[in-house]
Design a protein around this motif. Structure first.
Motif, mmCIF file in Angstrom:
data_model
loop_
_atom_site.group_PDB
_atom_site.id
_atom_site.type_symbol
_atom_site.label_atom_id
_atom_site.label_comp_id
_atom_site.label_asym_id
_atom_site.label_seq_id
_atom_site.Cartn_x
_atom_site.Cartn_y
_atom_site.Cartn_z
ATOM 1 N N LYS A 1 28.371 56.886 168.488
ATOM 2 C CA LYS A 1 27.402 57.323 167.492
ATOM 3 C C LYS A 1 27.568 56.539 166.203
ATOM 4 C CE LYS A 1 26.878 62.126 168.905
ATOM 5 N NZ LYS A 1 27.551 63.390 168.602
ATOM 6 N N LYS A 2 28.803 56.233 165.865
ATOM 7 C CA LYS A 2 29.033 55.539 164.603
ATOM 8 C C LYS A 2 29.344 54.063 164.793
ATOM 9 C CE LYS A 2 29.827 59.127 161.447
ATOM 10 N NZ LYS A 2 30.597 59.558 160.280
ATOM 11 N N ASN A 3 29.203 53.589 166.028
ATOM 12 C CA ASN A 3 29.413 52.169 166.265
ATOM 13 C C ASN A 3 30.822 51.703 165.901
ATOM 14 O OD1 ASN A 3 28.521 49.816 167.232
ATOM 15 N ND2 ASN A 3 27.107 49.349 165.556
ATOM 16 N N ILE A 4 31.797 52.546 166.193
ATOM 17 C CA ILE A 4 33.191 52.191 165.876
ATOM 18 C C ILE A 4 33.844 51.623 167.137
ATOM 19 C CG2 ILE A 4 35.453 53.095 165.179
ATOM 20 C CD1 ILE A 4 33.876 55.421 163.819
ATOM 21 N N PRO A 5 34.418 50.441 167.066
ATOM 22 C CA PRO A 5 35.064 49.916 168.272
ATOM 23 C C PRO A 5 36.301 50.720 168.662
ATOM 24 C CG PRO A 5 35.348 48.396 166.428
ATOM 25 C CD PRO A 5 34.485 49.516 165.942
ATOM 26 N N GLY B 1 41.037 61.827 168.867
ATOM 27 C CA GLY B 1 41.099 60.546 168.154
ATOM 28 C C GLY B 1 39.711 60.056 167.776
ATOM 29 N N ALA B 2 38.784 60.178 168.714
ATOM 30 C CA ALA B 2 37.430 59.701 168.453
ATOM 31 C C ALA B 2 36.706 60.590 167.440
ATOM 32 C CB ALA B 2 36.644 59.632 169.753
ATOM 33 N N LEU B 3 36.984 61.888 167.510
ATOM 34 C CA LEU B 3 36.343 62.806 166.549
ATOM 35 C C LEU B 3 36.806 62.492 165.129
ATOM 36 C CD1 LEU B 3 36.684 66.139 168.547
ATOM 37 C CD2 LEU B 3 34.515 65.102 167.819
ATOM 38 N N VAL B 4 38.106 62.275 164.999
ATOM 39 C CA VAL B 4 38.653 61.987 163.673
ATOM 40 C C VAL B 4 38.152 60.621 163.200
ATOM 41 C CG1 VAL B 4 40.789 61.567 162.388
ATOM 42 C CG2 VAL B 4 40.674 63.457 164.008
ATOM 43 N N GLY B 5 38.172 59.658 164.121
ATOM 44 C CA GLY B 5 37.668 58.324 163.772
ATOM 45 C C GLY B 5 36.220 58.374 163.330
ATOM 46 N N GLY B 6 35.422 59.154 164.053
ATOM 47 C CA GLY B 6 34.007 59.291 163.707
ATOM 48 C C GLY B 6 33.840 59.965 162.352
ATOM 49 N N ALA B 7 34.608 61.043 162.143
ATOM 50 C CA ALA B 7 34.476 61.809 160.890
ATOM 51 C C ALA B 7 34.831 60.953 159.682
ATOM 52 C CB ALA B 7 35.376 63.045 160.945
ATOM 53 N N LEU B 8 35.808 60.063 159.858
ATOM 54 C CA LEU B 8 36.275 59.272 158.719
ATOM 55 C C LEU B 8 35.650 57.878 158.697
ATOM 56 C CD1 LEU B 8 40.089 60.184 158.788
ATOM 57 C CD2 LEU B 8 38.243 61.308 157.536
ATOM 58 N N LEU C 1 40.771 56.474 179.776
ATOM 59 C CA LEU C 1 40.108 57.138 178.658
ATOM 60 C C LEU C 1 39.486 58.452 179.093
ATOM 61 C CD1 LEU C 1 37.829 54.536 176.894
ATOM 62 C CD2 LEU C 1 39.795 55.666 175.939
ATOM 63 N N HIS C 2 39.451 59.402 178.194
ATOM 64 C CA HIS C 2 38.709 60.632 178.421
ATOM 65 C C HIS C 2 37.234 60.318 178.186
ATOM 66 C CE1 HIS C 2 37.189 64.633 177.642
ATOM 67 N NE2 HIS C 2 38.298 65.124 178.152
ATOM 68 N N PRO C 3 36.356 60.694 179.117
ATOM 69 C CA PRO C 3 34.949 60.280 179.000
ATOM 70 C C PRO C 3 34.314 60.586 177.656
ATOM 71 C CG PRO C 3 35.262 61.852 180.804
ATOM 72 C CD PRO C 3 36.601 61.487 180.308
ATOM 73 N N ALA C 4 34.522 61.811 177.198
ATOM 74 C CA ALA C 4 33.832 62.215 175.976
ATOM 75 C C ALA C 4 34.348 61.466 174.751
ATOM 76 C CB ALA C 4 33.980 63.713 175.781
ATOM 77 N N THR C 5 35.486 60.824 174.906
ATOM 78 C CA THR C 5 36.068 60.028 173.825
ATOM 79 C C THR C 5 35.061 59.120 173.203
ATOM 80 O OG1 THR C 5 38.078 59.716 175.046
ATOM 81 C CG2 THR C 5 37.628 58.118 173.364
ATOM 82 N N ILE C 6 34.281 58.570 174.104
ATOM 83 C CA ILE C 6 33.418 57.483 173.706
ATOM 84 C C ILE C 6 32.361 57.957 172.705
ATOM 85 C CG2 ILE C 6 31.898 55.732 174.682
ATOM 86 C CD1 ILE C 6 34.583 55.469 175.808
ATOM 87 N N LEU C 7 31.859 59.181 172.928
ATOM 88 C CA LEU C 7 30.656 59.571 172.185
ATOM 89 C C LEU C 7 30.752 59.523 170.662
ATOM 90 C CD1 LEU C 7 29.341 62.314 174.574
ATOM 91 C CD2 LEU C 7 28.381 60.046 174.151
ATOM 92 N N PRO C 8 31.753 60.187 170.069
ATOM 93 C CA PRO C 8 31.777 60.160 168.601
ATOM 94 C C PRO C 8 31.908 58.738 168.061
ATOM 95 C CG PRO C 8 33.319 61.795 169.460
ATOM 96 C CD PRO C 8 32.844 60.984 170.640
ATOM 97 N N ALA C 9 32.548 57.876 168.845
ATOM 98 C CA ALA C 9 32.697 56.487 168.419
ATOM 99 C C ALA C 9 31.386 55.724 168.573
ATOM 100 C CB ALA C 9 33.818 55.814 169.207
#
Ligand code: ASP
Ligand code: MG
Length: 468
Positions: A281-285, A217-224, A271-279
Motif C-alpha cells: 500500500k505504501k510502496n515500501i520495499p 513488521g509490515a504494519l509498523v513499517g507502513g505506519a511509520l 514470508l507471511h502472506p499478509a506481510t506484503i499488504l501494508p508494505a
C-alpha cells in the motif's frame, strides 16, 4: 530520516549466539546512520511449546504443562544470563523473566482446573513468547551499546477481537505507532517490540495469526512510512524452490510484491502472506535477509519487478491439502447453488484454496483439517460428497507468464509422468497451480525446476552461487 523496520524471526533469536548476531546486525545499521525499529519473534519453537503447555493444562495434565513451562523458564533464564554480563542488569532481567513465568504458571494452573481452553486464553498464553523474547533482546542490545528501549507491542498493534487471528485496525495502529515510536527514534533510540502479539481496543491480548511477526513488521513499517522493511530469517532469501528438495535451487535477487504474495500464500515459508499488504500500500520495499549470513544481499521485494528472461521466478508447494468433490447431477447450474456450498465453508470458517467446476461437479481444495467430516456432512445435504487428503498444490509464479502462449503445454510436458488432479491459472495471471498427490510433489518440483531454470537470467537469479 531513514527509518528501517528490522524483523527478526525465531531462529534469529533462538539462543545467545543468534541474539548476539542480531545485535551486531542492528548495530551495523545504526552505524550506517539508519534508525531501526526492531520487531522480534519468540525464540524458535517457543510458540509451539506454549501451545502444547496450554493443551496439556486444558486436558487436566497439570504436571505436563508445568514441565513444559519449567523448561521454557530455564531456557530463557539461561539465555539472559549468557547475554548479560553486568550482574545487576542480569539479575534484573532474570527477575523479570521469573515474574512473567510465575504469571504464566498461574494461568496454566487455572486452566488445568477449568479444563477449557478458549481462543482468548490461548492468545494470552502464547503472548508470553514474544513478551519475554523482546525483553531479552532489548537488554542484550543495551549491553552491546545499542540505545534500545523495550516497547510493549500490545500498546501499538490494536486489532479486533477475533482471537488467534485478529485483524489489525490500521488507522489506530498508524496513530499509536507514530505517537509511541517516533519520539523514541527521533532521539536516536532503537525501539524493540515483539511481533505477532497485539491487543483489542479494550486492551485484551490478541494475536494476529501464526507466523504473524512479519505482519507486525509490515504494519509498523507502513505506519511509520519506513524506507524499508527487513525480514531477517535463516535463509538467504526467496529461492527458486525449496533447496532441500532441489539442491539446484537459486536465490531470487528481486521479485515483485505480487509474485511474493502468491508464493507466500502457496506455502513458501519465508514470508507471511499478509506481510506484503501494508508494505504494498505504501510502496515500501521489503528485504528478506539471512541473519546467519548477513553479507548476502537477500531478496528484494518491490512493487515493480524488472523484466526477467525466464517465465517463472519460483515454484512453491503447499502440502497437507484435501480435495473435496461435490457431485450433483442437476443442481449445479441452479441459481444460488454455489453460494450454498460456500456458505457451508464459511460456517465452518474454512478457507477454500482452489475451485474448479464441471457440468455436474465442483471440486474444492482446503487445508486438511479436523472440520472436514463436519463440512462433508453439511455438504452431503446438498449433493454427493467425497473427500481425499494427502494432496499437494504446486504453484509456479512469474510475471512473465502473462501473455506467453504454450506455457501450460511446457509445464505439463515437464511432468507428464505425474497424475494431475486439478489445474488453475489464477486471475492474477502470474501463477499457474495444479494439485497432485503429496507423494509426487518432490519429484514434480525437481522436474519442473530442471525444465525451467536451466538457463536462469543473471539479473534476477543468483547464478554465481551455482558456479561455485
Ligand atoms: N511466534 C509466532 C509463531 O511462531 C509468530 C512468528 O514467529 O512470526 O507463530
Ligand atoms: Mg516466522
Amino acid at each position: 530520516m531513514s527509518l528501517v523496520v528490522m524483523k527478526f524471526g525465531g531462529t534469529s533469536v533462538e539462543d545467545p549466539a543468534a541474539i548476539g548476531r542480531t545485535a551486531a546486525i542492528v548495530a551495523g545499521r545504526v552505524a550506517l546512520g539508519k534508525q531501526p525499529v526492531v520487531v522480534v519473534s519468540a525464540m524458535a519453537k517457543v510458540t509451539d511449546q506454549l501451545l502444547r503447555a496450554a493443551a496439556a493444562a486444558a486436558q487436566g495434565d497439570r504436571t505436563g504443562a508445568m514441565a513444559i513451562s519449567t523448561r521454557l523458564r530455564s531456557r530463557h533464564r539461561d539465555t539472559a544470563a549468557a547475554l548479560i554480563e553486568n550482574s545487576a542488569d542480569s539479575a534484573a532481567l532474570i527477575e523479570l523473566i521469573d515474574q512473567k513465568f510465575d504469571s504464566l504458571d498461574e494461568i496454566l494452573r487455572g486452566l488445568a482446573a477449568i479444563l477449557e481452553l478458549t481462543p482468548r486464553i490461548s492468545d494470552l498464553i502464547v503472548s508470553y513468547g514474544e513478551r519475554i523474547s523482546s525483553r531479552i533482546v532489548a537488554a542484550a542490545f543495551r549491553e552491546r551499546g545499542i540505545d534500545a528501549v523495550h516497547v510493549d507491542a500490545r500498546e501499538i498493534i490494536v486489532t479486533d477481537s477475533q482471537f488467534q487471528r485478529a485483524v489489525p485496525l490500521d488507522a489506530v495502529i498508524d496513530k499509536r505507532a507514530q505517537e509511541k515510536l517516533l519520539p523514541l527514534t527521533s532521539l536516536g533510540k532503537v525501539p524493540v517490540m515483539g511481533g505477532f502479539i497485539a491487543s483489542n481496543e479494550a486492551g485484551i491480548t490478541t494475536t494476529i495469526g501464526r507466523g504473524g511477526s512479519d505482519f507486525t513488521g509490515a504494519l509498523v513499517g507502513g505506519a511509520l512510512s519506513a524506507e524499508a522493511i527487513e525480514i531477517w530469517t535463516d535463509v538467504d532469501g526467496i529461492m527458486t524452490t525449496d533447496p532441500r528438495v532441489c539442491p539446484d535451487a537459486l536465490r531470487v535477487k528481486v521479485i515483485s510484491f505480487e509474485e511474493a504474495a502468491e508464493l507466500a500464500y502457496f506455502g513458501a515459508k519465508v514470508l507471511h502472506p499478509a506481510t506484503i499488504l501494508p508494505a504494498v500500500k505504501k510502496n515500501i520495499p521489503v528485504l528478506v535477509l539471512n541473519s546467519r549470513n548477513a553479507a548476502c544481499e537477500g531478496t528484494r521485494i518491490t512493487s515493480l519487478a524488472p523484466h526477467c528472461k525466464s517465465p517463472f521466478k519460483s515454484i512453491a508447494v503447499k502440502k497437507k491439502l484435501s480435495i473435496i468433490d461435490v457431485v450433483a447431477s442437476r443442481m449445479l447450474m441452479t441459481h444460488g447453488y454455489m453460494s450454498e456450498i460456500f456458505a457451508i465453508f464459511d460456517k465452518h470458517q474454512c478457507a477454500v484454496d482452489m475451485v474448479s467446476t464441471s457440468e455436474v461437479s465442483v471440486s474444492l481444495t482446503v487445508d486438511s483439517n479436523e472440520k472436514l467430516p463436519a463440512i462433508a456432512a453439511d455438504l452431503s445435504k446438498l449433493a454427493d460428497v467425497k473427500y481425499e487428503g494427502r494432496k499437494a498444490l504446486v504453484c509456479m509464479v512469474g510475471e512473465d507468464i502473462r501473455g506467453q502462449s504454450g506455457m501450460a503445454a511446457q509445464v505439463f510436458s515437464a511432468i507428464r509422468h505425474i497424475n494431475v488432479r486439478m489445474i488453475s491459472q489464477g486471475a492474477s495471471e502470474i501463477n499457474m497451480s495444479f494439485m497432485i498427490d503429496e507423494d509426487d510433489a518432490d519429484e514434480a518440483v525437481r522436474s519442473l525446476h530442471a525444465a525451467f531454470f536451466k538457463d536462469p537470467d543473471p539479473a534476477i537469479f543468483d547464478v554465481e552461487a551455482r558456479k561455485v
